[in-house]
Structure formats: C-alpha cells, structure tokens
Design an enzyme around this catalytic site. Structure first.
Site, PDB file in Angstrom:
ATOM      1  N   HIS A  98       0.971  -0.865  -0.151  1.00 27.56           N
ATOM      2  CA  HIS A  98      -0.402  -0.172  -0.145  1.00 27.56           C
ATOM      3  C   HIS A  98       0.695   0.909   0.184  1.00 27.56           C
ATOM      4  O   HIS A  98       0.955   2.725  -0.678  1.00 27.56           O
ATOM      5  CB  HIS A  98      -0.987  -0.482   1.136  1.00 27.56           C
ATOM      6  CG  HIS A  98      -1.822   1.404   1.314  1.00 27.56           C
ATOM      7  ND1 HIS A  98      -2.605   1.253   0.295  1.00 27.56           N
ATOM      8  CD2 HIS A  98      -1.677   2.571   2.471  1.00 27.56           C
ATOM      9  CE1 HIS A  98      -3.815   2.496   0.641  1.00 27.56           C
ATOM     10  NE2 HIS A  98      -3.032   2.890   1.799  1.00 27.56           N
ATOM     11  N   GLN A 113       3.884   1.257  -1.419  1.00 22.25           N
ATOM     12  CA  GLN A 113       4.158   1.632  -2.465  1.00 22.25           C
ATOM     13  C   GLN A 113       3.833   2.231  -3.505  1.00 22.25           C
ATOM     14  O   GLN A 113       3.581   3.184  -3.902  1.00 22.25           O
ATOM     15  CB  GLN A 113       5.213   0.774  -2.519  1.00 22.25           C
ATOM     16  CG  GLN A 113       6.409   0.119  -2.140  1.00 22.25           C
ATOM     17  CD  GLN A 113       6.987   0.658  -1.734  1.00 22.25           C
ATOM     18  OE1 GLN A 113       7.586   1.278  -3.399  1.00 22.25           O
ATOM     19  NE2 GLN A 113       7.548   1.491  -1.165  1.00 22.25           N
ATOM     20  N   HIS A 125       0.617   3.864  -2.927  1.00 21.12           N
ATOM     21  CA  HIS A 125       0.817   5.235  -2.567  1.00 21.12           C
ATOM     22  C   HIS A 125       2.152   6.597  -2.936  1.00 21.12           C
ATOM     23  O   HIS A 125       1.505   7.404  -3.541  1.00 21.12           O
ATOM     24  CB  HIS A 125       0.719   5.672  -0.566  1.00 21.12           C
ATOM     25  CG  HIS A 125      -1.183   5.520  -0.696  1.00 21.12           C
ATOM     26  ND1 HIS A 125      -1.170   7.212   0.232  1.00 21.12           N
ATOM     27  CD2 HIS A 125      -0.965   4.993  -0.495  1.00 21.12           C
ATOM     28  CE1 HIS A 125      -2.398   7.003   0.417  1.00 21.12           C
ATOM     29  NE2 HIS A 125      -2.394   5.563   0.063  1.00 21.12           N
TER      30      HIS A 125
END
Length: 110
Positions: free
Chosen positions: A73, A75, A77
C-alpha cells in the site's frame, strides 16, 4: 518498520493532495498558490522517497524487509503521488500558457 511504512503513506498522500489542490488553484488563476502547493507536494514526495530509500538501502546491505500488505500500500501511495505531482506540474504549465494567451488575445478560451 510500521512507523517508517506509515511515513511513506502519509507523505505520499500529502504530496498527492497538494498536487490536486495546485491544479485547482491554477484553474482558478491563482498561480502563486498553485506554485506554493506544488512546492509542498515536492517536499512531501521527497520525505516519502527518503523513507522508501531507507528500506532499499537496508535491503542492499542484506537486511530483508517482509513484504506486507501495508508495504505494498505504501509503495502504491508513493508511486501514485509522484505520478500525480509530475502531471500536476505539466498541467499547471499548460493552464498558465492558456491564461497568458487569453490575456494577450483579450478573450476567454473555453
């Protein structure tokens, strides 16, 4: 580890949010605000990238990082934030050129 991952998520989210706000400010003709928001986005993206780099350097030294859903998650973002920031910079430039052309021609372009 969780704290560092959360830093990537938080700063990535801040970068994306500031980028979107910058585009909206440019559309409203407030290029001073748009540029300030893009600078905020750059700073937040840099902080997210620094947190990510710590993981990369640790792994290069042989310290493996468990890949959790939270890490994936994070990465996601940072990748999304960097893409949106880059596109926002381009869009602001295009909007700025449109405003300058409108002023030069004395008309409003749709």
């Amino acid at each position: 580890m969780t704290e560092a991952v959360m830093q990537i998520i938080i700063h990535g989210g801040d970068a994306r949010s500031s980028s979107i706000k910058a585009i909206r400010s440019a559309r409203d003709g407030d290029f001073t605000k748009a540029n300030a928001l893009i600078e905020q986005a750059r700073a937040a993206a840099q902080k997210a990238h620094e947190a990510q780099t710590e993981f990369i350097q640790a792994e290069a030294r042989g310290k493996r990082t468990d890949v959790s859903l939270l890490m994936v998650h994070a990465q996601d973002h940072i990748m999304n934030a960097l893409t949106v920031k880059d596109l926002a910079e381009e869009m602001i430039e295009e909007i700025s050129m449109r405003y300058k052309l409108q002023q030069k021609l004395g008309v409003e372009l749709v």
